[in-house]
Design a protein around this motif. Structure first.
Motif, PDB file in Angstrom:
ATOM      1  N   HIS A   1      -5.408  -8.515   5.161  1.00 27.31           N
ATOM      2  CA  HIS A   1      -5.148  -7.735   3.947  1.00 27.31           C
ATOM      3  C   HIS A   1      -6.416  -6.993   3.565  1.00 27.31           C
TER       4      HIS A   1
ATOM      5  N   GLN B   1     -13.813 -12.246   6.093  1.00 31.87           N
ATOM      6  CA  GLN B   1     -13.942 -11.080   5.225  1.00 31.87           C
ATOM      7  C   GLN B   1     -15.020 -10.136   5.742  1.00 31.87           C
TER       8      GLN B   1
ATOM      9  N   GLY C   1     -14.389  -1.516   0.059  1.00 31.95           N
ATOM     10  CA  GLY C   1     -13.570  -2.702  -0.153  1.00 31.95           C
ATOM     11  C   GLY C   1     -13.911  -3.810   0.802  1.00 31.95           C
TER      12      GLY C   1
ATOM     13  N   SER D   1       0.838  -1.204   0.000  1.00 28.00           N
ATOM     14  CA  SER D   1       0.000   0.000   0.000  1.00 28.00           C
ATOM     15  C   SER D   1       0.874   1.255   0.000  1.00 28.00           C
TER      16      SER D   1
ATOM     17  N   GLN E   1      -6.991  -3.221  -6.597  1.00 25.03           N
ATOM     18  CA  GLN E   1      -5.765  -3.757  -6.009  1.00 25.03           C
ATOM     19  C   GLN E   1      -5.996  -4.247  -4.583  1.00 25.03           C
ATOM     20  N   SER E   2      -5.084  -5.082  -4.106  1.00 26.33           N
ATOM     21  CA  SER E   2      -5.101  -5.603  -2.735  1.00 26.33           C
ATOM     22  C   SER E   2      -3.725  -5.440  -2.120  1.00 26.33           C
ATOM     23  N   THR E   3      -3.702  -5.351  -0.816  1.00 26.05           N
ATOM     24  CA  THR E   3      -2.417  -5.416  -0.126  1.00 26.05           C
ATOM     25  C   THR E   3      -1.999  -6.882  -0.036  1.00 26.05           C
TER      26      THR E   3
ATOM     27  N   VAL F   1      -2.350  -8.675  -5.595  1.00 22.17           N
ATOM     28  CA  VAL F   1      -3.397  -9.072  -6.536  1.00 22.17           C
ATOM     29  C   VAL F   1      -3.712  -7.913  -7.460  1.00 22.17           C
TER      30      VAL F   1
ATOM     31  N   THR G   1      -8.659  -5.087   0.197  1.00 21.14           N
ATOM     32  CA  THR G   1      -8.884  -5.020  -1.239  1.00 21.14           C
ATOM     33  C   THR G   1      -9.801  -3.849  -1.543  1.00 21.14           C
ATOM     34  N   CYS G   2      -9.446  -3.062  -2.534  1.00 14.93           N
ATOM     35  CA  CYS G   2     -10.283  -1.938  -2.972  1.00 14.93           C
ATOM     36  C   CYS G   2     -11.257  -2.432  -4.035  1.00 14.93           C
TER      37      CYS G   2
END
Length: 120
Positions: free
Chosen positions: A88, A70, A62, A14, A41-43, A120, A90-91
Motif C-alpha cells: 500500500h 516501508q 510518501g 486510489s 490518505q493511504s491506499t 486510512v 501513503t501520501c
C-alpha cells in the motif's frame, strides 16, 4: 497522457487514470495507469496474485510498504512490487502522491485481493 481521460476509484481506494490497456491500445503483457493519492490518505493494503507491479513516483512524497517493508518515496523513485506481495502507499506531502503504475500481466480487478478493509 490526455487530461480528458476518465478517472475512477480502484479497489485499493486510489484515483486511477488508465493510460495503456490491452482493450484500447492492444498491449499484450502490460498495463499503465496514473494513480493519485490525496494528502494524508493511504491506499488499502492489497496484493495481486499474478501481476508484478512497478510504482514510479511522478510527484509528491510518501511511504510505499511492500511485504511489511516501508520505503520513503519522492519524485523520481521507483518501487518493484512482486506478485503476491501485500502493499500500500501513503501520501505524506501537502500535494497528492502521483504514481505511474505498470502491471504485467495487465491490471485486472479480479487479480486484486484486499487485505485490509478501510482507507486510512
Amino acid at each position: 497522457m490526455r487530461d480528458d481521460q476518465p478517472t475512477y476509484t480502484t479497489l485499493d481506494g486510489s484515483l486511477i487514470r488508465e493510460i495503456i490497456r490491452p482493450e484500447r491500445q492492444g498491449s499484450r503483457h502490460l498495463s499503465l495507469a496514473e494513480a493519485t493519492i490525496a494528502p494524508g490518505q493511504s491506499t488499502i493494503r492489497h496484493r495481486h496474485r499474478q501481476s508484478e507491479e512497478v510504482y514510479f513516483v511522478l510527484g509528491g512524497e510518501g511511504i510505499v510498504e511492500v511485504a511489511a517493508r516501508q520505503q520513503p518515496v519522492r519524485t523520481g523513485d521507483a518501487v518493484l512490487i512482486p506478485p503476491g506481495a501485500e502493499h500500500h502507499a501513503t501520501c505524506l506531502s501537502s500535494t497528492p502522491l502521483r504514481l505511474l503504475c505498470l502491471c504485467s500481466p495487465p491490471y485486472q480487478h479480479d487479480d486484486t485481493e484486499l487485505t485490509e478493509g478501510v482507507v486510512v
